[in-house]
Motif scaffolding. Structure first.
Motif, PDB file in Angstrom:
ATOM      1  N   GLY A   1       3.011  28.625  -0.152  1.00  0.00           N
ATOM      2  CA  GLY A   1       3.776  29.604  -0.867  1.00  0.00           C
ATOM      3  C   GLY A   1       3.320  31.002  -0.180  1.00  0.00           C
ATOM      4  N   GLN A   2       2.067  31.186  -0.424  1.00  0.00           N
ATOM      5  CA  GLN A   2       1.161  32.536  -0.180  1.00  0.00           C
ATOM      6  C   GLN A   2       1.780  33.357   1.216  1.00  0.00           C
ATOM      7  OE1 GLN A   2      -2.717  32.375  -1.310  1.00  0.00           O
ATOM      8  NE2 GLN A   2      -2.472  33.260  -3.348  1.00  0.00           N
ATOM      9  N   VAL A   3       2.000  34.142   1.259  1.00  0.00           N
ATOM     10  CA  VAL A   3       2.201  34.421   2.862  1.00  0.00           C
ATOM     11  C   VAL A   3       0.491  35.472   2.830  1.00  0.00           C
ATOM     12  CG1 VAL A   3       3.557  36.836   4.209  1.00  0.00           C
ATOM     13  CG2 VAL A   3       4.529  35.536   1.865  1.00  0.00           C
TER      14      VAL A   3
ATOM     15  N   GLY B   1       2.009  26.098   4.824  1.00  0.00           N
ATOM     16  CA  GLY B   1       3.123  25.593   5.469  1.00  0.00           C
ATOM     17  C   GLY B   1       4.277  26.428   5.986  1.00  0.00           C
ATOM     18  N   GLU B   2       3.442  27.366   6.763  1.00  0.00           N
ATOM     19  CA  GLU B   2       4.228  27.989   7.803  1.00  0.00           C
ATOM     20  C   GLU B   2       2.862  29.125   9.081  1.00  0.00           C
ATOM     21  OE1 GLU B   2       5.150  32.843   6.039  1.00  0.00           O
ATOM     22  OE2 GLU B   2       6.564  30.997   4.878  1.00  0.00           O
ATOM     23  N   ASP B   3       3.534  30.123   9.601  1.00  0.00           N
ATOM     24  CA  ASP B   3       2.452  30.433  10.830  1.00  0.00           C
ATOM     25  C   ASP B   3       2.220  32.142   9.789  1.00  0.00           C
ATOM     26  OD1 ASP B   3       2.990  28.920  12.777  1.00  0.00           O
ATOM     27  OD2 ASP B   3       4.035  29.848  13.847  1.00  0.00           O
TER      28      ASP B   3
ATOM     29  N   ASP C   1      -0.330  38.609   1.098  1.00  0.00           N
ATOM     30  CA  ASP C   1      -1.372  37.990  -0.335  1.00  0.00           C
ATOM     31  C   ASP C   1      -2.742  38.153   0.753  1.00  0.00           C
ATOM     32  OD1 ASP C   1       0.669  36.771  -2.339  1.00  0.00           O
ATOM     33  OD2 ASP C   1       1.588  36.066  -0.801  1.00  0.00           O
ATOM     34  N   ALA C   2      -2.480  37.783   1.748  1.00  0.00           N
ATOM     35  CA  ALA C   2      -4.056  37.287   2.079  1.00  0.00           C
ATOM     36  C   ALA C   2      -4.573  38.232   3.214  1.00  0.00           C
ATOM     37  CB  ALA C   2      -4.619  36.421   2.395  1.00  0.00           C
ATOM     38  N   VAL C   3      -4.891  39.201   3.941  1.00  0.00           N
ATOM     39  CA  VAL C   3      -5.426  39.031   5.261  1.00  0.00           C
ATOM     40  C   VAL C   3      -6.555  38.765   5.819  1.00  0.00           C
ATOM     41  CG1 VAL C   3      -5.972  41.070   7.119  1.00  0.00           C
ATOM     42  CG2 VAL C   3      -4.135  41.402   5.589  1.00  0.00           C
TER      43      VAL C   3
END
Length: 136
Positions: A17-19, A42-44, A55-57
């Motif tokens: 769920g994070q981006v 759960g996604e690209d 949330d993270a790079v």
């Protein structure tokens, strides 16, 4: 039982769920690390040109990539309030290794603090958070 792919994402603190945004990927980057993160998300990864906060790079960086301070400043821009940058550099003895002292000095100049370090295959990961936000 976790696979080594899931272990990469766990070490980086990536949660479903994070981006996340990935910068600096090149042919020498480890695709298993990227795939592990995307699998848990759960996604690209976000597109590099996005205006969305994340949330993270994940920043892949090699000695020859230029000024690390500039790279870190660019990586911080899309971070949300509790976001963090994972700086991935080639491990000791690998081409393009970045000296630990350069990482800490560059992080400080970019307004970041290192909270954690992890070995990820042939890459070294440094978790960097904005100064004043030292949660991992």
């Amino acid at each position: 039982m976790t696979t080594h792919l899931e272990d990469y994402a766990r070490k980086l603190g990536i949660q479903p769920g994070q981006v996340a945004l990935e910068l600096g990927w090149d042919e020498d980057s480890d695709p298993e690390i990227s795939e592990a993160i995307e699998e848990v998300l759960g996604e690209d990864f976000l597109d590099e040109e996005t205006d969305d906060l994340c949330d993270a790079v994940v920043l892949w960086w090699r000695e020859e990539d230029g000024d690390l301070v500039d790279g870190l400043v660019d990586a911080v821009r899309p971070l949300g309030d509790n976001g963090r940058v994972w700086l991935l550099t080639p491990g000791t003895g690998q081409p393009g290794t970045v000296a630990p002292g350069e990482i800490s000095e560059s992080a400080q100049l970019a307004g970041l603090v290192q909270t954690k370090a992890e070995r990820l295959g042939q890459w070294q990961g440094s978790c960097l958070v904005p100064r004043g936000n030292t949660k991992k």
